[in-house]
Design an enzyme around this catalytic site. Structure first.
Site, mmCIF file in Angstrom:
data_model
loop_
_atom_site.group_PDB
_atom_site.id
_atom_site.type_symbol
_atom_site.label_atom_id
_atom_site.label_comp_id
_atom_site.label_asym_id
_atom_site.label_seq_id
_atom_site.Cartn_x
_atom_site.Cartn_y
_atom_site.Cartn_z
ATOM 1 N N THR A 390 0.913 -1.132 0.000
ATOM 2 C CA THR A 390 0.000 0.000 0.000
ATOM 3 C C THR A 390 0.945 1.171 0.000
ATOM 4 O O THR A 390 2.147 0.993 0.149
ATOM 5 C CB THR A 390 -0.870 -0.052 1.273
ATOM 6 N N THR A 408 -4.131 1.962 -2.154
ATOM 7 C CA THR A 408 -3.645 0.582 -2.258
ATOM 8 C C THR A 408 -4.283 -0.209 -3.399
ATOM 9 O O THR A 408 -5.372 0.125 -3.876
ATOM 10 C CB THR A 408 -3.925 -0.182 -0.933
ATOM 11 N N ASN A 410 -4.033 -3.464 -2.513
ATOM 12 C CA ASN A 410 -3.999 -4.527 -1.510
ATOM 13 C C ASN A 410 -2.653 -5.248 -1.569
ATOM 14 O O ASN A 410 -1.699 -4.787 -0.994
ATOM 15 C CB ASN A 410 -5.178 -5.492 -1.622
ATOM 16 N N ASP A 432 -9.942 -8.509 1.326
ATOM 17 C CA ASP A 432 -10.156 -7.811 2.605
ATOM 18 C C ASP A 432 -11.540 -8.089 3.195
ATOM 19 O O ASP A 432 -11.808 -7.749 4.340
ATOM 20 C CB ASP A 432 -9.962 -6.299 2.436
ATOM 21 N N SER A 461 -11.250 -1.932 5.741
ATOM 22 C CA SER A 461 -9.840 -1.589 5.549
ATOM 23 C C SER A 461 -9.185 -1.270 6.885
ATOM 24 O O SER A 461 -9.868 -1.035 7.884
ATOM 25 C CB SER A 461 -9.756 -0.364 4.638
ATOM 26 N N SER A 462 -7.864 -1.246 6.870
ATOM 27 C CA SER A 462 -7.112 -0.783 8.044
ATOM 28 C C SER A 462 -6.394 0.526 7.763
ATOM 29 O O SER A 462 -5.622 1.004 8.608
ATOM 30 C CB SER A 462 -6.064 -1.830 8.443
ATOM 31 N N GLY A 482 0.712 -1.473 5.229
ATOM 32 C CA GLY A 482 1.022 -2.571 6.148
ATOM 33 C C GLY A 482 -0.177 -3.339 6.677
ATOM 34 O O GLY A 482 -0.087 -3.966 7.732
ATOM 35 N N GLY A 483 -1.331 -3.269 5.964
ATOM 36 C CA GLY A 483 -2.501 -4.013 6.444
ATOM 37 C C GLY A 483 -2.799 -3.596 7.882
ATOM 38 O O GLY A 483 -2.738 -2.409 8.221
HETATM 39 O O1 DON Z 1 -7.161 -1.794 3.183
HETATM 40 C C1 DON Z 1 -6.428 -2.519 3.822
HETATM 41 O O2 DON Z 1 -6.414 -2.559 5.029
HETATM 42 C C2 DON Z 1 -5.437 -3.395 3.079
HETATM 43 N N1 DON Z 1 -5.938 -3.705 1.764
HETATM 44 C C3 DON Z 1 -4.131 -2.694 3.026
HETATM 45 C C4 DON Z 1 -3.075 -3.525 2.379
HETATM 46 C C5 DON Z 1 -1.726 -3.093 2.730
HETATM 47 O O3 DON Z 1 -1.528 -2.181 3.496
HETATM 48 C C6 DON Z 1 -0.619 -3.851 2.148
HETATM 49 N N2 DON Z 1 0.624 -3.164 2.386
HETATM 50 N N3 DON Z 1 1.598 -3.391 2.902
#
Ligand code: DON
Length: 581
Positions: A390, A408, A410, A432, A461-462, A482-483
């Site tokens: 992301t 992102t 994802n 997600d 989402s995060s 970073g999810g």
């Molecule tokens: O929206 C979200 O929470 C995830 N799709 C984010 C993915 C993400 O941050 C991947 N990166 N390192």
């Protein structure tokens, strides 16, 4: 080209700018009063843009030079990033933007992807009811209806000063004329060669006839993407959601078992949402509400921390980590049950953020002993092969307009699938959703009804783009990829600055840890904790502290204002760049 290959990647970026910009402009970059772009902290008075790519940061600051504001800068930087940071910069994905204008207006824009109208709750399960991860990550079914273009254009239309063509010009030039590939990008593309091979349009975009991705020092041109960006510049939203681009997306889908139709695209809208606003240690924190869980969890965690004297525990101490971990555990447990798309599920945002609830939730906190997450998953965190990506961008202009943006696809490079003829990658954001109650997504997050798949619903989402005000003025602009670790990254940066009084660079660079309730495990970057801190945490009952499976946690490009001076910090974990004006 061979001489160029001898240069460090930051110089390569400048050389490539010089390839198509007047030499004078390149000189302006070199003579920035704030110092060399890429320095650990860049200081400026008239504007700052911090992103993952020099080209994008520079495209943003160029808008300010032309009389644009931080919104123009952010939109230009985002479109440029779609060209120069294909792993996450995108027009085929989605994002959330938090804006705080100099006049005090606060706005948050949700342009999260939406499930196609043909999506069904069990679309990622096989006949036996078993979850099939490849479908939610690597197939044409993995993509939600992209939201980035709708969001960026709506934001620009409402708050920008420059024309749409101006904010898209740099991105179009970068795609059309190409840019010199730096070392990190070349390595990242190399790792993707096999996946790109599997899809004809991905092959055309990223690989040569022998199947090799562009190398360090090569010029990378993206003519189809340039044409798509050109249609957006000419026709606005219709340049993507109707007409040729929409038809190309729908064709790509129809021919490969995907679901997105021209009707889904025409129906897509970004949404202005209520921001989450909480106070912490006298500062005001503004963040993104649902369908991101970021703001609600960050707000909960900061309020839970408020009565505690974190500063006296000291940064990185076992007691501080224990306290923060126990708060994270409770926040993520609530996420799994209560958070989802507010248009489909009654998310109890104000209840989760109410002081009474926060106090009640922390009642069973024991400063000496770890609690145990109530259920453990069958099997641990699944190890994920592809890196996830992301990207976060921060911008601030001289008038005090602040923008915090996380966007992102994802996974890194999304589904790896390029839309034939349109030159951009599709997201794999459908992962997600909770494909099945209790089934962890690629980040090990579990959920249920609130985040179940439904047609036209946005997946939880995060992402946590955040702006912090001090006495009503922008103080800190931050966010991260970073999810789930996004939320805890922002939490740690805020507490590093506000409780531990760290300089921005130290607050961003400091090693991070993360806990997300399930799996019940505190994960940390290498060297985050000393051996005796680990022993002390384990003595308190924490399961063995594990190294974070992807090594680094987050990539938090941030801006802090002190004594009227903007400090820009690109997270040293990657090759981001702060450019000041
Ligand atoms: O929206 C979200 O929470 C995830 N799709 C984010 C993915 C993400 O941050 C991947 N990166 N390192």
């Amino acid at each position: 080209m061979s001489s160029i290959r001898q240069l460090p990647s930051s110089l390569l970026g400048l050389v490539s700018l010089g390839a198509w910009l007047p030499a004078a402009l390149t000189l302006v970059v070199l003579l920035l009063p704030g110092g060399w772009p890429g320095a650990s902290t860049v200081y400026a008075k008239n504007g700052m843009v911090v992103t993952r790519s020099l080209h994008a940061s520079e495209a943003g600051v160029a808008m300010m030079r032309q009389g644009g504001n931080a919104i123009d800068a952010m939109v230009a930087a985002s479109f440029a990033l779609a060209v120069t940071h294909p792993a996450a910069g995108n027009i085929g994905g989605g994002g959330f933007m938090v804006i705080r204008l100099a006049d005090g207006t606060v706005a948050t824009n949700d342009h999260r992807e939406m499930a196609p109208s043909g999506a069904t709750r069990d679309m990622f399960l096989d006949e036996t009811g078993k979850f099939v991860r490849e479908r939610s990550l690597l197939s044409h079914l993995a993509s939600g209806v992209p939201g980035s273009v709708a969001g960026l254009l709506a934001i620009h239309e409402r708050y920008g000063r420059l024309s749409r063509k101006q904010v898209l010009e740099r991105a179009i030039l970068l795609a059309e004329k190409g840019f010199v590939v730096g070392y990190p990008l070349s390595r990242s593309l190399k790792r993707m060669e096999e996946r790109f091979q599997a899809h004809p349009a991905s092959r055309i975009k990223f690989l040569d006839d022998e199947g090799n991705a562009p190398e360090f020092g090569d010029v990378f041109r993206q003519p189809d993407l340039a044409a798509t960006l050109g249609r957006i510049a000419e026709e606005g939203k219709d340049g993507f959601y109707r007409g040729k681009t929409a038809q190309l997306i729908a064709k790509e889908m129809a021919e490969n078992g995907g679901l997105i139709t021209v009707e889904d695209l025409a129906a897509y809208k970004s949404v202005w949402r209520e921001p989450v606003r909480v106070s912490y240690r006298g500062y005001e924190v503004i963040a993104m509400g649902p369908p991101s869980s970021g703001g609600v969890l960050l707000g909960f965690m900061l309020q839970a921390l408020q009565p505690q004297d974190l500063a006296s525990l000291g940064p990185g101490s076992a007691q501080a980590l224990h306290l923060m971990t126990e708060i994270e555990r409770r926040a993520f447990a609530d996420r799994s049950k209560h958070l989802g798309d507010p248009d489909f599920y009654p998310v109890p945002t104000s209840r989760l953020l109410s002081p009474e609830y926060v106090t009640m939730r922390m009642n069973d906190f024991d400063p000496e002993h770890a609690s145990v997450s109530s259920e453990l998953l069958p099997g641990v965190f699944e190890v994920q092969q592809e890196s996830a990506e992301t990207t976060h961008l921060s911008a601030l202009d001289r008038d005090g307009n602040a923008v915090s943006y996380t966007t992102t696809l994802n996974g890194g490079y999304g589904s790896g699938i390029v839309v034939a003829g349109a030159g951009f990658l599709l997201n794999n954001e459908m992962d997600d959703f909770s494909a099945k109650p209790g089934e962890p997504n690629m980040f090990g997050l579990v959920g249920g009804e609130a985040n179940a798949i439904e047609p036209s619903k946005r997946m939880l989402s995060s992402m946590t783009p955040t702006i912090v005000l001090n006495n009503g003025q922008p103080f800190l602009v931050t966010g991260s990829p970073g999810g789930p670790t996004i939320i805890t990254t922002v939490y740690q940066i805020i507490t590093n600055v506000m409780d531990h009084d760290m300089a921005l660079y130290d607050a961003v660079a400091r090693a991070r840890c993360h806990h997300q309730w399930l799996p019940d495990s505190l994960v940390c970057e290498p060297d985050a904790l000393s051996a005796d801190t680990i022993r002390e945490l384990e003595r308190m009952g924490h399961p063995p502290i594990a190294p974070y499976r992807r090594g680094k946690i987050g990539d938090a490009h941030s801006i802090l204002v002190q004594e009227g001076v903007m400090q820009g910090v690109a997270d040293p974990r990657n090759d981001g760049v702060a450019v000041g004006l």
